[in-house]
Design a protein around this motif. Structure first.
Motif, PDB file in Angstrom:
ATOM      1  N   ARG A 120      19.465   9.115   0.693  1.00 43.81           N
ATOM      2  CA  ARG A 120      20.886   9.261   0.318  1.00 43.81           C
ATOM      3  C   ARG A 120      21.561   7.903   0.259  1.00 43.81           C
ATOM      4  O   ARG A 120      22.362   7.627  -0.627  1.00 43.81           O
ATOM      5  N   TRP A 121      21.190   7.005   1.197  1.00 46.69           N
ATOM      6  CA  TRP A 121      21.733   5.647   1.189  1.00 46.69           C
ATOM      7  C   TRP A 121      21.301   4.930  -0.100  1.00 46.69           C
ATOM      8  O   TRP A 121      22.110   4.275  -0.760  1.00 46.69           O
ATOM      9  N   ALA A 122      20.038   5.085  -0.463  1.00 46.08           N
ATOM     10  CA  ALA A 122      19.531   4.430  -1.671  1.00 46.08           C
ATOM     11  C   ALA A 122      20.243   4.951  -2.917  1.00 46.08           C
ATOM     12  O   ALA A 122      20.598   4.180  -3.814  1.00 46.08           O
ATOM     13  N   LEU A 123      20.468   6.265  -2.973  1.00 44.89           N
ATOM     14  CA  LEU A 123      21.175   6.840  -4.123  1.00 44.89           C
ATOM     15  C   LEU A 123      22.589   6.282  -4.216  1.00 44.89           C
ATOM     16  O   LEU A 123      23.080   5.975  -5.301  1.00 44.89           O
ATOM     17  N   GLU A 124      23.249   6.142  -3.051  1.00 44.40           N
ATOM     18  CA  GLU A 124      24.620   5.612  -3.039  1.00 44.40           C
ATOM     19  C   GLU A 124      24.642   4.166  -3.524  1.00 44.40           C
ATOM     20  O   GLU A 124      25.512   3.762  -4.296  1.00 44.40           O
ATOM     21  N   ARG A 125      23.654   3.369  -3.096  1.00 44.02           N
ATOM     22  CA  ARG A 125      23.583   1.975  -3.536  1.00 44.02           C
ATOM     23  C   ARG A 125      23.300   1.892  -5.042  1.00 44.02           C
ATOM     24  O   ARG A 125      23.822   1.028  -5.736  1.00 44.02           O
ATOM     25  N   ARG A 126      22.454   2.808  -5.538  1.00 40.25           N
ATOM     26  CA  ARG A 126      22.188   2.842  -6.986  1.00 40.25           C
ATOM     27  C   ARG A 126      23.472   3.134  -7.734  1.00 40.25           C
ATOM     28  O   ARG A 126      23.762   2.522  -8.759  1.00 40.25           O
ATOM     29  N   ARG A 127      24.222   4.125  -7.227  1.00 38.98           N
ATOM     30  CA  ARG A 127      25.490   4.475  -7.885  1.00 38.98           C
ATOM     31  C   ARG A 127      26.438   3.284  -7.883  1.00 38.98           C
ATOM     32  O   ARG A 127      27.165   3.056  -8.830  1.00 38.98           O
TER      33      ARG A 127
ATOM     34  N   VAL B 164       9.790   3.487  -7.172  1.00 38.11           N
ATOM     35  CA  VAL B 164      10.068   4.358  -6.015  1.00 38.11           C
ATOM     36  C   VAL B 164      11.574   4.568  -5.882  1.00 38.11           C
ATOM     37  O   VAL B 164      12.040   5.697  -5.679  1.00 38.11           O
ATOM     38  N   LEU B 165      12.348   3.494  -6.033  1.00 40.65           N
ATOM     39  CA  LEU B 165      13.815   3.622  -5.952  1.00 40.65           C
ATOM     40  C   LEU B 165      14.331   4.647  -6.946  1.00 40.65           C
ATOM     41  O   LEU B 165      15.162   5.502  -6.612  1.00 40.65           O
ATOM     42  N   LEU B 166      13.816   4.597  -8.177  1.00 41.39           N
ATOM     43  CA  LEU B 166      14.325   5.479  -9.229  1.00 41.39           C
ATOM     44  C   LEU B 166      13.908   6.939  -9.019  1.00 41.39           C
ATOM     45  O   LEU B 166      14.495   7.837  -9.594  1.00 41.39           O
ATOM     46  N   ARG B 167      12.882   7.145  -8.186  1.00 38.77           N
ATOM     47  CA  ARG B 167      12.412   8.520  -7.965  1.00 38.77           C
ATOM     48  C   ARG B 167      12.983   9.145  -6.704  1.00 38.77           C
ATOM     49  O   ARG B 167      12.670  10.293  -6.381  1.00 38.77           O
ATOM     50  N   VAL B 168      13.791   8.379  -5.978  1.00 36.98           N
ATOM     51  CA  VAL B 168      14.390   8.878  -4.733  1.00 36.98           C
ATOM     52  C   VAL B 168      15.214  10.132  -5.020  1.00 36.98           C
ATOM     53  O   VAL B 168      15.941  10.185  -6.005  1.00 36.98           O
ATOM     54  N   ARG B 169      15.047  11.157  -4.190  1.00 42.61           N
ATOM     55  CA  ARG B 169      15.690  12.454  -4.467  1.00 42.61           C
ATOM     56  C   ARG B 169      16.845  12.810  -3.536  1.00 42.61           C
ATOM     57  O   ARG B 169      17.637  13.682  -3.845  1.00 42.61           O
ATOM     58  N   GLY B 170      16.921  12.184  -2.361  1.00 43.46           N
ATOM     59  CA  GLY B 170      18.053  12.460  -1.488  1.00 43.46           C
ATOM     60  C   GLY B 170      17.790  13.417  -0.343  1.00 43.46           C
ATOM     61  O   GLY B 170      18.723  13.987   0.214  1.00 43.46           O
ATOM     62  N   ASN B 171      16.528  13.603   0.032  1.00 39.57           N
ATOM     63  CA  ASN B 171      16.214  14.530   1.127  1.00 39.57           C
ATOM     64  C   ASN B 171      16.372  13.922   2.516  1.00 39.57           C
ATOM     65  O   ASN B 171      16.445  14.651   3.497  1.00 39.57           O
ATOM     66  N   THR B 172      16.383  12.585   2.613  1.00 37.07           N
ATOM     67  CA  THR B 172      16.525  11.932   3.922  1.00 37.07           C
ATOM     68  C   THR B 172      17.730  10.998   3.876  1.00 37.07           C
ATOM     69  O   THR B 172      18.279  10.706   2.813  1.00 37.07           O
ATOM     70  N   GLU B 173      18.112  10.500   5.062  1.00 40.03           N
ATOM     71  CA  GLU B 173      19.261   9.594   5.142  1.00 40.03           C
ATOM     72  C   GLU B 173      19.001   8.330   4.313  1.00 40.03           C
ATOM     73  O   GLU B 173      19.879   7.852   3.598  1.00 40.03           O
ATOM     74  N   THR B 174      17.781   7.813   4.421  1.00 40.03           N
ATOM     75  CA  THR B 174      17.425   6.609   3.661  1.00 40.03           C
ATOM     76  C   THR B 174      17.552   6.861   2.155  1.00 40.03           C
ATOM     77  O   THR B 174      18.055   6.018   1.414  1.00 40.03           O
TER      78      THR B 174
ATOM     79  N   VAL C 161       0.842  -1.201   0.000  1.00 43.74           N
ATOM     80  CA  VAL C 161       0.000   0.000   0.000  1.00 43.74           C
ATOM     81  C   VAL C 161       0.878   1.253   0.000  1.00 43.74           C
ATOM     82  O   VAL C 161       0.653   2.194  -0.777  1.00 43.74           O
ATOM     83  N   ALA C 162       1.909   1.248   0.860  1.00 42.34           N
ATOM     84  CA  ALA C 162       2.799   2.417   0.963  1.00 42.34           C
ATOM     85  C   ALA C 162       3.454   2.722  -0.381  1.00 42.34           C
ATOM     86  O   ALA C 162       3.530   3.886  -0.806  1.00 42.34           O
ATOM     87  N   VAL C 163       3.907   1.669  -1.061  1.00 41.25           N
ATOM     88  CA  VAL C 163       4.570   1.852  -2.348  1.00 41.25           C
ATOM     89  C   VAL C 163       3.633   2.534  -3.343  1.00 41.25           C
ATOM     90  O   VAL C 163       4.031   3.466  -4.054  1.00 41.25           O
ATOM     91  N   SER C 164       2.373   2.105  -3.367  1.00 39.01           N
ATOM     92  CA  SER C 164       1.459   2.725  -4.335  1.00 39.01           C
ATOM     93  C   SER C 164       1.162   4.184  -3.968  1.00 39.01           C
ATOM     94  O   SER C 164       1.004   5.022  -4.855  1.00 39.01           O
ATOM     95  N   VAL C 165       1.125   4.488  -2.672  1.00 39.13           N
ATOM     96  CA  VAL C 165       0.910   5.878  -2.260  1.00 39.13           C
ATOM     97  C   VAL C 165       2.156   6.718  -2.588  1.00 39.13           C
ATOM     98  O   VAL C 165       2.043   7.848  -3.069  1.00 39.13           O
ATOM     99  N   PHE C 166       3.345   6.162  -2.350  1.00 41.49           N
ATOM    100  CA  PHE C 166       4.587   6.886  -2.679  1.00 41.49           C
ATOM    101  C   PHE C 166       4.605   7.225  -4.176  1.00 41.49           C
ATOM    102  O   PHE C 166       5.021   8.313  -4.578  1.00 41.49           O
ATOM    103  N   ILE C 167       4.170   6.285  -5.005  1.00 42.51           N
ATOM    104  CA  ILE C 167       4.175   6.528  -6.452  1.00 42.51           C
ATOM    105  C   ILE C 167       3.150   7.610  -6.811  1.00 42.51           C
ATOM    106  O   ILE C 167       3.437   8.505  -7.599  1.00 42.51           O
ATOM    107  N   GLU C 168       1.977   7.547  -6.168  1.00 41.54           N
ATOM    108  CA  GLU C 168       0.917   8.489  -6.513  1.00 41.54           C
ATOM    109  C   GLU C 168       1.230   9.907  -6.036  1.00 41.54           C
ATOM    110  O   GLU C 168       1.058  10.878  -6.776  1.00 41.54           O
ATOM    111  N   LYS C 169       1.694  10.024  -4.787  1.00 43.04           N
ATOM    112  CA  LYS C 169       1.871  11.348  -4.192  1.00 43.04           C
ATOM    113  C   LYS C 169       3.325  11.797  -4.094  1.00 43.04           C
ATOM    114  O   LYS C 169       3.595  12.946  -3.713  1.00 43.04           O
ATOM    115  N   GLY C 170       4.244  10.902  -4.414  1.00 50.53           N
ATOM    116  CA  GLY C 170       5.651  11.207  -4.173  1.00 50.53           C
ATOM    117  C   GLY C 170       5.950  10.956  -2.706  1.00 50.53           C
ATOM    118  O   GLY C 170       5.076  11.117  -1.854  1.00 50.53           O
TER     119      GLY C 170
END
Lengths: 193, 193
Positions: free
Chosen positions: B119-126, B107-117, B18-27
């Motif tokens: 930033r961690w996700a962006l680093e793992r993507r890199r 959701v992973l691809l839309r992560v922007r880097g505003n929180t620690e989580t 449910v959370a994933v679908s809300v994250f996609i809909e609302k960011g």
């Protein structure tokens, strides 16, 4: 760059640039008139001097991106007899437009379809895609690209590659000519027999 | 699918979906705990039984996507002697992961880097990108792909093409095998000499 110029076009342009950056940061749905007023450093009523509301700012944003993309289709080079040459041209110029109008195209690509303006923008995007898809189909029929791939899927993936640059491109941080040449080379080789 | 199962893992899984679908809909930024509670049909305090807050739900979301992507790198086929074969494998499997875990990867691809989580996700993507970039560099050194393109840029564009499918892919509406084969064919031909 002086302030207090009133309702001149320059101010709408500046307001639009601010709105685009807020749309990118917060998402269109997540942007309020308060957010726009705060970011622009003006009152909400000042914004209403220029536009009816945030949806009009979105329309101006996506229009700018769409106008630049559709203008490519009317360029001289799009009358080239072979479809493969038209494909090379449209892809290369699309890269240039994405780089030149990066924030405007970014907002266009993130449009979700919740408002009339968004649905209109999605329809215009699909129309642009269909133009490119027809060129891919023609190029396959002319024997210049492989015919074992579905043109609509190939077109979608090639434009997906082009559009993906808005995820990381920042003006001045990448060589647009290298980017354009690399994308055109990879796309045309990727579609070659 | 019975309700009222309390704090079992099944419920966390359902809450996550449910959370994933809300994250996609609302960011992610635009999603409140109220939004999550409403979408899940449970109270905010019920959500707090499972997780500390929305950032933990984001971490679980991006972990699921990242774990699936990184698992590819440990697969048997990634020990193939030639880099071009490893590249084909990683691209094809990435397409499968994107299709199988579409909302989580979106959701992973839309992560922007505003929180620690984030930033961690962006680093793992890199980190994942660097692995693929090294394979492209090796394949060029082994003479299997063209060497006139910068490997880092070529890798970015190829993964951009792969990732772009999350923009339109909906489970059941596309043939994953065709998609995988088309992308691997276009990417490897696009990088060929």
């Amino acid at each position: 760059m002086e302030r207090g110029a009133g309702r001149t076009p320059y101010d709408l342009e500046r307001l639009l640039a601010v709105a685009v950056s807020v749309f990118i940061e917060k998402g269109y749905d997540g942007t309020s008139m308060e957010d726009l007023a705060r970011a622009a450093g003006i009152s909400k009523s000042s914004i209403y001097h220029h536009v009816e509301g945030k949806e009009e700012l979105l329309r101006l944003t996506v229009e700018r991106a769409l106008d630049a993309l559709f203008a490519i289709l009317s360029e001289e080079e799009m009358r080239a007899p072979r479809a493969i040459d038209r494909l090379r041209h449209v892809l290369g110029r699309a890269v240039e437009v994405l780089c030149a109008e990066a924030p405007y195209v970014t907002v266009l690509l993130r449009v979700r379809g919740n408002t009339e303006t968004e649905r209109w923008a999605l329809e215009r995007r699909r129309e642009f895609d269909r133009h490119v898809s027809e060129i891919v189909t023609r190029a396959a029929a002319e024997g210049d690209i492989r015919s074992d791939l579905r043109p609509a899927l190939a077109e979608r993936l090639v434009l997906g590659m082009v559009n993906s640059i808005t995820e990381w491109y920042r003006p001045g941080q990448a060589d647009v000519t290298e980017l354009k040449e690399t994308i055109v080379a990879m796309a045309t080789a990727g579609l070659s027999k």
